[in-house]
Design a protein around this motif. Sequence first.
Motif, PDB file in Angstrom:
ATOM      1  N   GLU A   1      60.211  40.172  43.032  1.00 27.63           N
ATOM      2  CA  GLU A   1      60.202  40.072  41.575  1.00 27.63           C
ATOM      3  C   GLU A   1      61.204  41.028  40.929  1.00 27.63           C
ATOM      4  O   GLU A   1      61.758  41.921  41.569  1.00 27.63           O
ATOM      5  N   SER A   2      61.379  40.839  39.616  1.00 29.28           N
ATOM      6  CA  SER A   2      62.313  41.652  38.843  1.00 29.28           C
ATOM      7  C   SER A   2      61.716  43.023  38.526  1.00 29.28           C
ATOM      8  O   SER A   2      60.508  43.258  38.689  1.00 29.28           O
ATOM      9  N   GLU A   3      62.568  43.910  38.044  1.00 31.18           N
ATOM     10  CA  GLU A   3      62.102  45.241  37.670  1.00 31.18           C
ATOM     11  C   GLU A   3      61.124  45.162  36.497  1.00 31.18           C
ATOM     12  O   GLU A   3      60.151  45.925  36.429  1.00 31.18           O
ATOM     13  N   GLY A   4      61.362  44.230  35.584  1.00 34.63           N
ATOM     14  CA  GLY A   4      60.451  44.074  34.462  1.00 34.63           C
ATOM     15  C   GLY A   4      59.055  43.683  34.922  1.00 34.63           C
ATOM     16  O   GLY A   4      58.057  44.165  34.384  1.00 34.63           O
ATOM     17  N   TYR A   5      58.964  42.830  35.941  1.00 33.53           N
ATOM     18  CA  TYR A   5      57.663  42.448  36.489  1.00 33.53           C
ATOM     19  C   TYR A   5      56.994  43.654  37.130  1.00 33.53           C
ATOM     20  O   TYR A   5      55.786  43.872  36.966  1.00 33.53           O
ATOM     21  N   ARG A   6      57.766  44.439  37.881  1.00 39.01           N
ATOM     22  CA  ARG A   6      57.191  45.607  38.563  1.00 39.01           C
ATOM     23  C   ARG A   6      56.657  46.624  37.569  1.00 39.01           C
ATOM     24  O   ARG A   6      55.707  47.358  37.851  1.00 39.01           O
ATOM     25  N   MET A   7      57.268  46.659  36.371  1.00 37.41           N
ATOM     26  CA  MET A   7      56.848  47.631  35.357  1.00 37.41           C
ATOM     27  C   MET A   7      55.897  47.019  34.325  1.00 37.41           C
ATOM     28  O   MET A   7      55.523  47.691  33.367  1.00 37.41           O
ATOM     29  N   ALA A   8      55.515  45.765  34.536  1.00 40.08           N
ATOM     30  CA  ALA A   8      54.665  45.056  33.564  1.00 40.08           C
ATOM     31  C   ALA A   8      55.254  45.149  32.171  1.00 40.08           C
ATOM     32  O   ALA A   8      54.555  45.377  31.187  1.00 40.08           O
ATOM     33  N   ASP A   9      56.567  44.908  32.095  1.00 43.36           N
ATOM     34  CA  ASP A   9      57.263  45.187  30.839  1.00 43.36           C
ATOM     35  C   ASP A   9      58.307  44.115  30.535  1.00 43.36           C
ATOM     36  O   ASP A   9      59.442  44.428  30.194  1.00 43.36           O
ATOM     37  N   ASP A  10      57.935  42.847  30.669  1.00 45.10           N
ATOM     38  CA  ASP A  10      58.816  41.798  30.178  1.00 45.10           C
ATOM     39  C   ASP A  10      57.976  40.759  29.434  1.00 45.10           C
ATOM     40  O   ASP A  10      56.766  40.950  29.238  1.00 45.10           O
ATOM     41  N   HIS A  11      58.619  39.655  29.028  1.00 39.24           N
ATOM     42  CA  HIS A  11      57.948  38.690  28.157  1.00 39.24           C
ATOM     43  C   HIS A  11      56.719  38.067  28.806  1.00 39.24           C
ATOM     44  O   HIS A  11      55.826  37.578  28.107  1.00 39.24           O
ATOM     45  N   ARG A  12      56.628  38.104  30.115  1.00 40.93           N
ATOM     46  CA  ARG A  12      55.490  37.479  30.780  1.00 40.93           C
ATOM     47  C   ARG A  12      54.182  38.254  30.586  1.00 40.93           C
ATOM     48  O   ARG A  12      53.112  37.735  30.850  1.00 40.93           O
ATOM     49  N   PHE A  13      54.277  39.466  30.128  1.00 41.07           N
ATOM     50  CA  PHE A  13      53.092  40.312  29.992  1.00 41.07           C
ATOM     51  C   PHE A  13      52.683  40.501  28.534  1.00 41.07           C
ATOM     52  O   PHE A  13      51.901  41.384  28.216  1.00 41.07           O
ATOM     53  N   ALA A  14      53.193  39.652  27.646  1.00 39.30           N
ATOM     54  CA  ALA A  14      52.849  39.789  26.230  1.00 39.30           C
ATOM     55  C   ALA A  14      51.430  39.322  25.985  1.00 39.30           C
ATOM     56  O   ALA A  14      51.015  38.264  26.463  1.00 39.30           O
ATOM     57  N   PHE A  15      50.673  40.094  25.237  1.00 39.28           N
ATOM     58  CA  PHE A  15      49.314  39.710  24.844  1.00 39.28           C
ATOM     59  C   PHE A  15      49.418  39.019  23.504  1.00 39.28           C
ATOM     60  O   PHE A  15      49.704  39.651  22.480  1.00 39.28           O
TER      61      PHE A  15
ATOM     62  N   ARG B   1      49.054  59.668  28.979  1.00 38.39           N
ATOM     63  CA  ARG B   1      50.007  59.995  30.037  1.00 38.39           C
ATOM     64  C   ARG B   1      50.988  58.846  30.195  1.00 38.39           C
ATOM     65  O   ARG B   1      50.673  57.688  29.919  1.00 38.39           O
ATOM     66  N   PRO B   2      52.223  59.162  30.623  1.00 42.34           N
ATOM     67  CA  PRO B   2      53.225  58.120  30.834  1.00 42.34           C
ATOM     68  C   PRO B   2      52.947  57.373  32.135  1.00 42.34           C
ATOM     69  O   PRO B   2      52.269  57.884  33.032  1.00 42.34           O
ATOM     70  N   GLY B   3      53.467  56.169  32.246  1.00 34.28           N
ATOM     71  CA  GLY B   3      53.281  55.395  33.457  1.00 34.28           C
ATOM     72  C   GLY B   3      54.187  55.867  34.581  1.00 34.28           C
ATOM     73  O   GLY B   3      55.231  56.491  34.352  1.00 34.28           O
ATOM     74  N   MET B   4      53.796  55.547  35.805  1.00 39.53           N
ATOM     75  CA  MET B   4      54.604  55.869  36.988  1.00 39.53           C
ATOM     76  C   MET B   4      55.770  54.887  37.087  1.00 39.53           C
ATOM     77  O   MET B   4      55.745  53.792  36.526  1.00 39.53           O
ATOM     78  N   ASN B   5      56.779  55.289  37.859  1.00 36.92           N
ATOM     79  CA  ASN B   5      57.799  54.298  38.190  1.00 36.92           C
ATOM     80  C   ASN B   5      57.260  53.422  39.313  1.00 36.92           C
ATOM     81  O   ASN B   5      56.365  53.828  40.079  1.00 36.92           O
ATOM     82  N   PRO B   6      57.752  52.207  39.445  1.00 38.26           N
ATOM     83  CA  PRO B   6      57.188  51.269  40.423  1.00 38.26           C
ATOM     84  C   PRO B   6      57.179  51.788  41.859  1.00 38.26           C
ATOM     85  O   PRO B   6      56.251  51.491  42.614  1.00 38.26           O
ATOM     86  N   ALA B   7      58.179  52.537  42.242  1.00 44.19           N
ATOM     87  CA  ALA B   7      58.229  53.047  43.614  1.00 44.19           C
ATOM     88  C   ALA B   7      57.052  53.981  43.888  1.00 44.19           C
ATOM     89  O   ALA B   7      56.410  53.899  44.955  1.00 44.19           O
TER      90      ALA B   7
END
Length: 476
Positions: free
Chosen positions: A440-454, A405-411
């Motif tokens: 925080e930024s939108e990327g942080y809210r979506m767990a989708d920027d460089h800070r979340f790289a494994f 399933r796709p992820g939700m939007n942050p809101a």
Amino acid sequence: MDSGVAMGENKPGEHRLRTYVGVLAALATALVGSWVYLFGLTLDARLIVGTLILGSLVLLGDLYALRVSEQSAIGAWDIALMVAVVMVGPTWAALAAVPSAILVGGRSPLRTTYELAHSVVIVHLAGAVFSFVSGPVLLDGSAPPAAVLYGALLSGVVLTGASEAVSAATYKVKYERPFGETWQEVVQPYLLPDLVNVLTAAFGVLALVLYGPVAAVVTVAGAMCSQVLVYRSREQVEKIRELTDRLSSMEDALASSNTTFATMIIRDLGRRDGYTHRHAAATAVYAADLAREMRLEDSRAGRLRIAGLLHNIGLFGLPEEILFATGRPNSVAQARLTEHPVRGEQALAAVPEFGEVASWVRWHHERPDGRGYPDKLRGAWIPVEAKILAVAQAYAAMVLDGPSRPGMNPADARRELGGGVDTQFDGVVVRAFLRILDTESEGYRMADDHRFAFFSLENGGRLGFREGNDHGAVPR
């Protein structure tokens, strides 16, 4: 007495050294001559007997120094010499130092001359100071005990200072060592023992004056034993500190290797479903930031970061048809999936460094209303760290694209969290997390920027963290 300065052959400085020892010997001769001229040389049986006794103590102090470590020893030489200055006067004290000087000098005439001159100079300088208070105590008992004590203290300080000065000059002449270097390496480390020796000699003299020789011996021996205990206690403290540091380093290395191994498992699961490793990384980031936002200690924030990374380690070993099934799991599959907090706790508890983290992992699906699993804990019975993990992993699961399933939007995810306050999620933790999301930024809210790289196994299979925003450590 051992001045600590070798008198062996040293061709570049040999000529200077011979000249220096000659000057020192001339100074010693001048001091003896001046003293005898001014005060005379009293021949008294008490002075002779006292000199023999104190000379024996000086010699024994060199022969049987108390070894307290590989680098240092405590001897009675300087204490006995200080007492000799006060009790028999400087000239007789110099005679008391002769056997020790001959012993230390050995077969070297230059070394023997140096030791004799060294002793003569320092005892006469100390004796000059004590002469303002009293004559030799064995002959003149008229001075008040307090005056004798103060005089002994001052003469002891002068004797010690003069001895260090003569030794420093010897280092300068023989080795061209700067005085500053000699101070740091030879003098300064032993200032406290020197002070204790002065106090021991002074109070030994006071005990002798007031209570007799037995009390003096007890005072001096007790003080020396105290020094030994202090030295050995300090040595043991240093050894314990060194062992503690080594043990801590070994524990850190073990924890790091165990974390790396566990991260390999999470990465392997993520490689197969494309989701588990990203969910672990996001949970680790959110949990650490929540800990900082809620003013937990940095060490707890670090352990929460590890807990977030490994909170689903219990999934490892479950059948692939359950792990990677699409659609809603049946009751059997659901029952197996709900075992993963317990399985995770068991895996982590096997590593001593992860004992506390293991309990948080066990309870990260507990709920304040008591409808969670595996133990159906309620409210205050759930550790705050487990409550943080619950919010962090739930939000990460909402916003990330899953296998089916796709992820939700942050809101929408925020509304889900708000709707579960005090039932599914702890209200304090949810409100703290919403404050973080607001800044925080939108990327942080979506767990989708460089800070979340494994990070890959080439970087140790671990998340790399840096100090980022006000909420604390985030992956780099």
